[in-house]
Design a protein around this motif. Structure first.
Motif, PDB file in Angstrom:
ATOM      1  N   PRO A   2      34.108  53.775  34.627  1.00  0.00           N
ATOM      2  CA  PRO A   2      33.367  55.144  34.831  1.00  0.00           C
ATOM      3  C   PRO A   2      32.143  55.099  34.098  1.00  0.00           C
ATOM      4  N   THR A   3      31.080  56.344  34.511  1.00  0.00           N
ATOM      5  CA  THR A   3      29.871  55.981  34.566  1.00  0.00           C
ATOM      6  C   THR A   3      29.737  56.623  33.020  1.00  0.00           C
ATOM      7  N   ALA A   4      31.175  57.792  33.072  1.00  0.00           N
ATOM      8  CA  ALA A   4      30.544  58.668  32.141  1.00  0.00           C
ATOM      9  C   ALA A   4      31.286  57.972  30.629  1.00  0.00           C
ATOM     10  N   GLY A   5      32.125  56.782  30.829  1.00  0.00           N
ATOM     11  CA  GLY A   5      32.719  56.456  30.150  1.00  0.00           C
ATOM     12  C   GLY A   5      33.951  56.661  29.739  1.00  0.00           C
ATOM     13  N   GLY A   6      34.596  55.444  29.004  1.00  0.00           N
ATOM     14  CA  GLY A   6      35.948  55.063  29.250  1.00  0.00           C
ATOM     15  C   GLY A   6      36.698  54.021  30.142  1.00  0.00           C
ATOM     16  N   ALA A   7      38.005  54.090  29.911  1.00  0.00           N
ATOM     17  CA  ALA A   7      38.723  52.883  30.066  1.00  0.00           C
ATOM     18  C   ALA A   7      38.194  51.912  31.306  1.00  0.00           C
ATOM     19  N   ALA A   8      38.594  50.604  31.047  1.00  0.00           N
ATOM     20  CA  ALA A   8      38.100  49.539  32.264  1.00  0.00           C
ATOM     21  C   ALA A   8      38.733  49.305  32.961  1.00  0.00           C
ATOM     22  N   GLU A   9      38.757  48.656  34.474  1.00  0.00           N
ATOM     23  CA  GLU A   9      40.210  49.118  35.165  1.00  0.00           C
ATOM     24  C   GLU A   9      40.053  47.425  35.864  1.00  0.00           C
ATOM     25  N   ARG A  10      41.071  46.783  34.981  1.00  0.00           N
ATOM     26  CA  ARG A  10      40.440  45.136  36.745  1.00  0.00           C
ATOM     27  C   ARG A  10      40.380  45.479  37.618  1.00  0.00           C
ATOM     28  N   LEU A  11      39.622  45.187  38.133  1.00  0.00           N
ATOM     29  CA  LEU A  11      39.960  44.840  39.779  1.00  0.00           C
ATOM     30  C   LEU A  11      40.350  43.348  40.606  1.00  0.00           C
ATOM     31  N   SER A  12      39.617  42.812  39.980  1.00  0.00           N
ATOM     32  CA  SER A  12      40.289  41.675  40.812  1.00  0.00           C
ATOM     33  C   SER A  12      41.491  40.838  40.177  1.00  0.00           C
ATOM     34  N   ARG A  13      41.861  39.966  40.809  1.00  0.00           N
ATOM     35  CA  ARG A  13      42.859  39.647  40.790  1.00  0.00           C
ATOM     36  C   ARG A  13      43.706  38.291  41.003  1.00  0.00           C
ATOM     37  N   GLU A  14      43.060  37.467  42.049  1.00  0.00           N
ATOM     38  CA  GLU A  14      43.352  36.456  42.825  1.00  0.00           C
ATOM     39  C   GLU A  14      41.900  35.309  41.556  1.00  0.00           C
ATOM     40  N   GLY A  15      42.792  34.284  41.556  1.00  0.00           N
ATOM     41  CA  GLY A  15      42.111  33.407  41.386  1.00  0.00           C
ATOM     42  C   GLY A  15      41.547  33.319  39.156  1.00  0.00           C
ATOM     43  N   ASP A  16      41.512  32.260  38.941  1.00  0.00           N
ATOM     44  CA  ASP A  16      40.566  32.395  37.620  1.00  0.00           C
ATOM     45  C   ASP A  16      39.046  32.787  36.913  1.00  0.00           C
ATOM     46  N   TYR A  17      38.477  33.337  38.421  1.00  0.00           N
ATOM     47  CA  TYR A  17      36.932  32.802  37.974  1.00  0.00           C
ATOM     48  C   TYR A  17      36.366  33.535  39.119  1.00  0.00           C
ATOM     49  N   ASN A  18      36.313  35.338  38.893  1.00  0.00           N
ATOM     50  CA  ASN A  18      35.360  36.204  39.522  1.00  0.00           C
ATOM     51  C   ASN A  18      34.006  36.660  39.391  1.00  0.00           C
ATOM     52  N   GLY A  19      33.003  36.899  39.757  1.00  0.00           N
ATOM     53  CA  GLY A  19      31.862  37.307  39.004  1.00  0.00           C
ATOM     54  C   GLY A  19      30.965  37.999  39.954  1.00  0.00           C
ATOM     55  N   ARG A  20      30.006  38.691  39.203  1.00  0.00           N
ATOM     56  CA  ARG A  20      28.543  38.757  40.001  1.00  0.00           C
ATOM     57  C   ARG A  20      29.023  39.537  41.312  1.00  0.00           C
ATOM     58  N   ALA A  21      30.306  40.704  40.932  1.00  0.00           N
ATOM     59  CA  ALA A  21      30.301  41.636  42.085  1.00  0.00           C
ATOM     60  C   ALA A  21      29.649  43.543  42.368  1.00  0.00           C
ATOM     61  N   SER A  22      29.705  43.513  43.710  1.00  0.00           N
ATOM     62  CA  SER A  22      28.472  44.882  43.690  1.00  0.00           C
ATOM     63  C   SER A  22      29.848  45.369  44.844  1.00  0.00           C
ATOM     64  N   TYR A  23      28.613  46.835  45.216  1.00  0.00           N
ATOM     65  CA  TYR A  23      29.920  47.053  45.668  1.00  0.00           C
ATOM     66  C   TYR A  23      28.922  46.723  47.805  1.00  0.00           C
TER      67      TYR A  23
END
Length: 453
Positions: free
Chosen positions: A331-352
C-alpha cells in the motif's frame, strides 16, 4: 534489464551483468549519425483484422498537401492490428462526399467500413472534415471537422484515426500519443545520449535533453506535459523533471548513492523513486510540493523499480527479498509487502495495465529475458515477446499494446506487441540504438479528441 542487472547483478545475476556490460560497450562503439525518426516495420499481423477503406481525401488546394491524411489514418489503423485498410490502387471509386458513395460496390469488395474526407485551405491552414460509414447498413457512424495548420496536418490525421478507432472498437485510440525513448549515437568524444519524444508512428522526433553520459528511465507525468528521468551528466545519478513545452527542468533527487526509477503518481503530485542514501536501495515517495520524503520499504534486500497502481493505492516494486528478483506490491500508505509473481526465478520492471487488472513485466524463460503479462485476477502469466533480451515494457494508454526494448540484428530497437496477441511492430533508427521506451498518456487532457459537429 540493464538497469535491473546493475541493481541485482553483483549478488546473483552474473550472466545478466555480462550481457549488460556488453550491451553498454556496444553502445559506445557505434558510429556517429544525425537525428532520425523511428522507422516502423509491422512484423506480425492478425487474420481477424477488419477490412476498411480510407478513401484519399478530396482537396481544393492548388498545391500538394504537406502530407496525405488518408494514408496516415490508414497506417495508424493498420498498426493497431484491428483493421486491414484497403490498398488505394484496389479502389474502384474514390468518393469524397456521401452522395457519391455506392455502398453496394463497397459491400461487394468486402469492406465493413468506409472513410471519406476533404481538406480545404482556410486562412493560413486547412479545414479538415471526415465521415465514417457502416457499409452494410449504409449508415454514417461518425463525422467531424477540424482546423489545422500545415505543420499540424499529420497530428490532425492521427486525431481522426483515434476517433475512428474508438467509434469502431469502444477503446480510445493511441495514434495521437507520443513515445519517449533514449537514443545513443556516436562514439568516443562524439558519443551522444539523448532523451527524445516522437509521435507514436515515429515521426517528429524531438530531443528533450542530450548528454555525453547515460540517461535512463524516462517517465511521463499523468498530463503528458513533463518527463522525469535519471541523468549521469554530473558523473553520478540524479533525477530531473523537465517540462516539454518550455524545456525548464528541475533537479529533484541527488542524494548520495543511487537515485533511480522515477514514477509519477496518478495525480502527478508525488514521485516514487529508488534511493540508497541510507545504505540500501529502498522505495521512497517524494511529495513534489513540499519535497518531503516518505520511505516505503525497509528491508536488507534490494528494492527498486516502483510503479503506481492506476488508483494510486498500491506500488509495485522489484525485490530480491525472496532469493531472486520478483514482483511485490505494498500500500502507498505503508504496510506489508505482498509477492505477486510466482512463476520463474526472475521477474522485474513491472507496471500496471490502465485498468489495473494485469501487470506487464520482464521474465526470464530458459535463459532469455522476455515480456510477460500477469493477470492479477486469474494469477496466470502469458508471454508477449519472443526475444532473448527484451526489457523496459510500457503499456499503451488504452492497454491494447505494450512497447519494449529489444535487440534486432545486434542493435537496440523498440518493439510493440498486442496484449491479445497477433500484431507486432519493430521501431528502429537507421543507425544508433534506442531503448527505455515510455508510452505517453492519452493526448488532449487524458481523453481522445472529440469531433466538432
Amino acid at each position: 534489464m540493464r538497469r535491473l542487472a546493475v541493481m541485482f547483478g553483483t549478488r546473483r545475476s552474473g550472466p545478466v551483468v555480462r550481457l549488460t556490460i556488453l550491451a553498454v560497450l556496444y553502445l559506445y562503439l557505434l558510429p556517429g549519425w544525425a537525428q532520425q525518426r523511428l522507422n516502423i516495420e509491422i512484423t506480425g499481423g492478425t487474420e481477424t483484422a477488419q477490412p476498411i477503406a480510407i478513401i484519399p481525401f478530396g482537396t481544393s488546394a492548388t498545391q500538394s498537401l504537406p502530407v496525405d491524411p488518408a494514408a496516415i489514418i490508414a497506417a495508424d489503423l493498420a498498426r493497431t492490428g484491428r483493421f486491414r485498410p484497403m490498398a488505394t490502387r484496389d479502389m474502384l471509386d474514390r468518393p469524397t462526399r456521401r452522395e457519391e458513395i455506392d455502398f453496394r460496390d463497397w459491400s461487394l469488395l468486402g469492406m465493413n467500413n468506409l472513410v471519406i474526407g476533404q481538406v480545404v485551405p482556410e486562412g493560413a491552414g486547412y479545414r479538415v472534415s471526415f465521415a465514417l460509414f457502416d457499409v452494410f447498413r449504409a449508415a454514417e457512424l461518425a463525422n467531424g471537422t477540424l482546423t489545422s495548420t500545415a505543420t499540424g496536418l499529420r497530428q490532425t490525421a492521427h486525431r481522426i484515426a483515434d476517433e475512428i478507432y474508438e467509434r469502431l472498437t469502444g477503446q480510445p485510440g493511441v495514434a495521437a500519443t507520443r513515445i519517449a525513448y533514449v537514443s545513443t549515437t556516436g562514439s568516443g568524444d562524439a558519443l551522444q545520449v539523448s532523451l527524445r519524444v516522437a509521435d507514436a508512428d515515429g515521426h517528429n522526433p524531438q530531443t528533450i535533453v542530450s548528454s555525453a553520459e547515460p540517461i535512463l528511465s524516462p517517465a511521463w507525468s499523468p498530463d503528458g506535459q513533463r518527463l522525469a528521468y535519471v541523468s549521469f551528466e554530473n558523473q553520478r545519478p540524479a533525477i530531473y523533471i523537465q517540462e516539454l513545452a518550455s524545456g525548464r527542468r528541475e533537479l529533484v533527487a541527488s542524494f548520495p548513492g543511487i537515485n533511480g526509477s522515477p514514477a509519477f503518481s496518478p495525480d502527478g503530485g508525488r514521485l516514487a523513486l529508488t534511493l540508497s542514501k541510507d545504505g540500501n536501495p529502498e522505495i521512497y515517495v517524494l511529495d513534489l510540493a513540499s519535497r518531503q520524503l516518505k520511505r516505503l520499504t525497509d528491508h536488507y534486500a534490494i528494492d527498486t523499480e516502483p510503479a503506481w497502481s492506476p488508483d494510486g493505492q498500491w506500488i509495485l516494486f522489484t525485490s530480491d527479498r525472496g532469493g531472486g528478483p520478483q514482483i511485490y506490491r505494498m500500500p502507498t500508505a505503508g504496510g506489508a509487502a505482498e509477492r505477486l509473481s510466482r512463476e520463474g526465478d526472475y521477474n522485474g520492471r513491472a507496471s500496471y495495465a490502465p485498468d489495473g487488472r494485469s501487470i506487464v513485466m520482464v521474465t526470464r524463460v530458459n535463459g532469455a529475458f522476455r515480456i510477460a503479462l500477469l493477470d492479477l485476477t486469474q494469477g496466470t502469466t502469458r508471454l508477449l515477446s519472443r526475444g532473448d533480451l527484451d526489457e523496459s515494457p510500457s503499456f499503451a494508454p488504452n492497454g491494447a499494446m505494450v512497447i519494449y526494448a529489444t535487440i534486432h540484428q545486434g542493435r537496440g530497437v523498440l518493439a510493440t506487441a498486442a496484449v491479445t496477441g497477433g500484431v507486432s511492430q519493430r521501431l528502429s533508427q537507421n543507425s544508433g540504438e534506442v531503448r527505455d521506451p515510455a508510452w505517453s498518456p492519452l493526448a488532449w487532457g487524458g481523453r481522445a479528441w472529440r469531433p466538432r459537429p
